[in-house]
Design an enzyme around this catalytic site. Structure first.
Site, mmCIF file in Angstrom:
data_model
loop_
_atom_site.group_PDB
_atom_site.id
_atom_site.type_symbol
_atom_site.label_atom_id
_atom_site.label_comp_id
_atom_site.label_asym_id
_atom_site.label_seq_id
_atom_site.Cartn_x
_atom_site.Cartn_y
_atom_site.Cartn_z
ATOM 1 C CD GLU A 53 -43.821 -24.945 -32.681
ATOM 2 O OE1 GLU A 53 -43.990 -24.352 -33.965
ATOM 3 O OE2 GLU A 53 -43.237 -24.836 -31.982
ATOM 4 C CE LYS A 55 -42.103 -25.169 -28.183
ATOM 5 N NZ LYS A 55 -41.637 -23.954 -28.306
ATOM 6 C CE LYS A 114 -41.165 -22.667 -36.095
ATOM 7 N NZ LYS A 114 -41.207 -22.609 -34.683
ATOM 8 C CD GLU A 163 -38.854 -17.498 -36.471
ATOM 9 O OE1 GLU A 163 -39.532 -18.469 -36.550
ATOM 10 O OE2 GLU A 163 -37.940 -17.249 -35.768
ATOM 11 C CG ASN A 184 -39.915 -16.218 -32.766
ATOM 12 O OD1 ASN A 184 -40.349 -16.206 -31.949
ATOM 13 N ND2 ASN A 184 -38.944 -17.271 -33.189
ATOM 14 C CD GLU A 214 -43.067 -17.352 -36.319
ATOM 15 O OE1 GLU A 214 -42.743 -17.066 -37.293
ATOM 16 O OE2 GLU A 214 -41.862 -17.749 -35.534
ATOM 17 C CB SER A 215 -42.493 -17.102 -29.742
ATOM 18 O OG SER A 215 -41.762 -18.133 -30.807
HETATM 19 O O1 LIG Z 1 -38.941 -22.866 -28.235
HETATM 20 C C1 LIG Z 1 -37.609 -22.796 -28.023
HETATM 21 O O2 LIG Z 1 -37.199 -22.873 -26.953
HETATM 22 C C2 LIG Z 1 -36.815 -22.487 -29.209
HETATM 23 C C3 LIG Z 1 -35.383 -22.329 -28.843
HETATM 24 C C4 LIG Z 1 -34.389 -21.827 -29.849
HETATM 25 C C5 LIG Z 1 -34.729 -21.692 -31.009
HETATM 26 C C6 LIG Z 1 -36.269 -21.631 -31.588
HETATM 27 C C7 LIG Z 1 -37.162 -22.192 -30.502
HETATM 28 N N1 LIG Z 1 -38.422 -22.126 -30.640
HETATM 29 C C8 LIG Z 1 -38.939 -22.031 -32.193
HETATM 30 C C9 LIG Z 1 -40.239 -21.153 -32.180
HETATM 31 O O3 LIG Z 1 -40.321 -20.713 -32.952
HETATM 32 C C10 LIG Z 1 -41.363 -21.731 -31.115
HETATM 33 O O4 LIG Z 1 -41.344 -23.359 -31.127
HETATM 34 C C11 LIG Z 1 -42.664 -21.418 -31.657
HETATM 35 O O5 LIG Z 1 -42.690 -19.959 -32.093
HETATM 36 C C12 LIG Z 1 -43.748 -21.283 -30.555
HETATM 37 O O6 LIG Z 1 -43.461 -20.516 -29.439
HETATM 38 P P1 LIG Z 1 -43.789 -21.098 -28.012
HETATM 39 O O7 LIG Z 1 -45.577 -20.822 -28.211
HETATM 40 O O8 LIG Z 1 -43.116 -19.875 -27.215
HETATM 41 O O9 LIG Z 1 -43.755 -22.365 -27.638
#
Ligand SMILES: O=C(O)c1ccccc1NCC(=O)[C@H](O)[C@H](O)COP(=O)(O)O
Length: 271
Positions: A53, A55, A114, A163, A184, A214-215
């Site tokens: 991603e 970001k 996204k 999601e 997520n 995810e995340s």
């Molecule tokens: O990433 C954030 O801080 C966030 C805050 C509020 C709502 C959504 C958010 N993120 C969206 C996502 O789903 C993530 O960017 C994506 O799953 C990747 O997660 P990560 O690997 O933990 O950066």
């Protein structure tokens, strides 16, 4: 997420901003690159299927990456990413539709848009291979219905990642006709991350549905943990972008896309 339910102030702010955004005017139509095929190709080549991603920042990031997103995209693909995710949300994540367009032109893997889509008009912004619909956000007052949005997106040629965060949301996603489901690990109510979420919810997703964790995935051990729990693929942002230290994105991606292979090699060497 009804409007009466507790949500983090940052998430409320994301929702409020999303309500204000419209489309670009013209109806978007896309010939999408297949996401499941990209995952299969990565797995066949011995790589863990990862959506990397782009970001630039986020409400939970410690800093911002200002590198050229096209350079980052190329490095992620070089590091083995099966697909890319590009934030297009401008107010909280530093994204834009122009960034996604430039990235998609520069790579040949599928690209996920996204964003926080609440209304059909918001589908008509930029060509992408996959768009995201978040069950929890589509329960807020004044948003379009999940099944209607899913149909509207498919009519335009998009694949749809739906999601979820709970078993009840998985049921809603399946009822709406989702065939690609993300779980997520980040709770959008509190922004806390718990990899146990995927492990708890994944068994409710039937075979035949493409399942994405995810995340919160930081390490090769985390990758293997999610794969062991049934993830067909992983969506990883922060561990690859490494916002505060701005380390090598290609190396970060490679470390995670090699997680399955490294485990096999270690086991073979040990025996
Ligand atoms: O990433 C954030 O801080 C966030 C805050 C509020 C709502 C959504 C958010 N993120 C969206 C996502 O789903 C993530 O960017 C994506 O799953 C990747 O997660 P990560 O690997 O933990 O950066």
């Amino acid at each position: 997420m009804g409007d009466s339910e507790e949500i983090a102030p940052a998430v409320q702010s994301i929702l409020d901003a999303a309500r204000e955004r419209g489309g670009s005017g013209g109806r978007v139509s896309v010939t999408a690159r297949s996401l499941p095929d990209a995952f299969d190709a990565a797995a066949d080549a011995g790589r863990t299927p990862v959506i990397a991603e782009i970001k630039p920042t986020s409400p939970t990031a410690d800093g911002e990456r200002t590198d050229d997103p096209v350079d980052l995209a190329r490095q992620m693909v070089e590091g083995g990413a099966a697909a890319l995710s590009v934030l297009t949300e401008p107010d909280h994540f530093g994204g834009s539709a122009a960034t996604l367009e430039a990235v998609r032109d520069a790579v040949d893997v599928p690209v996920l848009r996204k964003d926080f889509i609440l209304h059909e008009a918001q589908l008509d912004v930029v060509e992408a291979d996959v768009i995201l619909l978040i069950v929890r956000f589509l329960e807020a007052d004044g948003t379009d219905d999940l099944a209607d949005l899913l149909t509207a997106a498919r009519e335009r040629g998009f694949q749809v990642l739906v999601e979820t965060h709970t078993a009840a949301e998985v049921e809603k996603a399946l009822d709406a006709g989702a065939d690609i489901i993300g779980v997520n690990n980040r709770d959008l109510g509190e922004l806390a991350v718990d990899l146990g979420t995927f492990e708890a919810v994944a068994p409710d997703v039937p075979e035949g549905v493409t399942l994405i964790a995810e995340s919160g995935i930081q390490t090769a051990d985390d990758v293997r943990r999610m794969r062991d729990a049934g993830a067909d693929a992983l969506l990883i942002g922060s561990a690859i972008m490494d916002h505060d230290a701005a380390t090598d994105v290609e190396a970060n991606t490679r470390r995670l896309t090699r997680a399955d292979t490294d485990a096999v090699e270690t086991t073979t060497t040990d025996t």
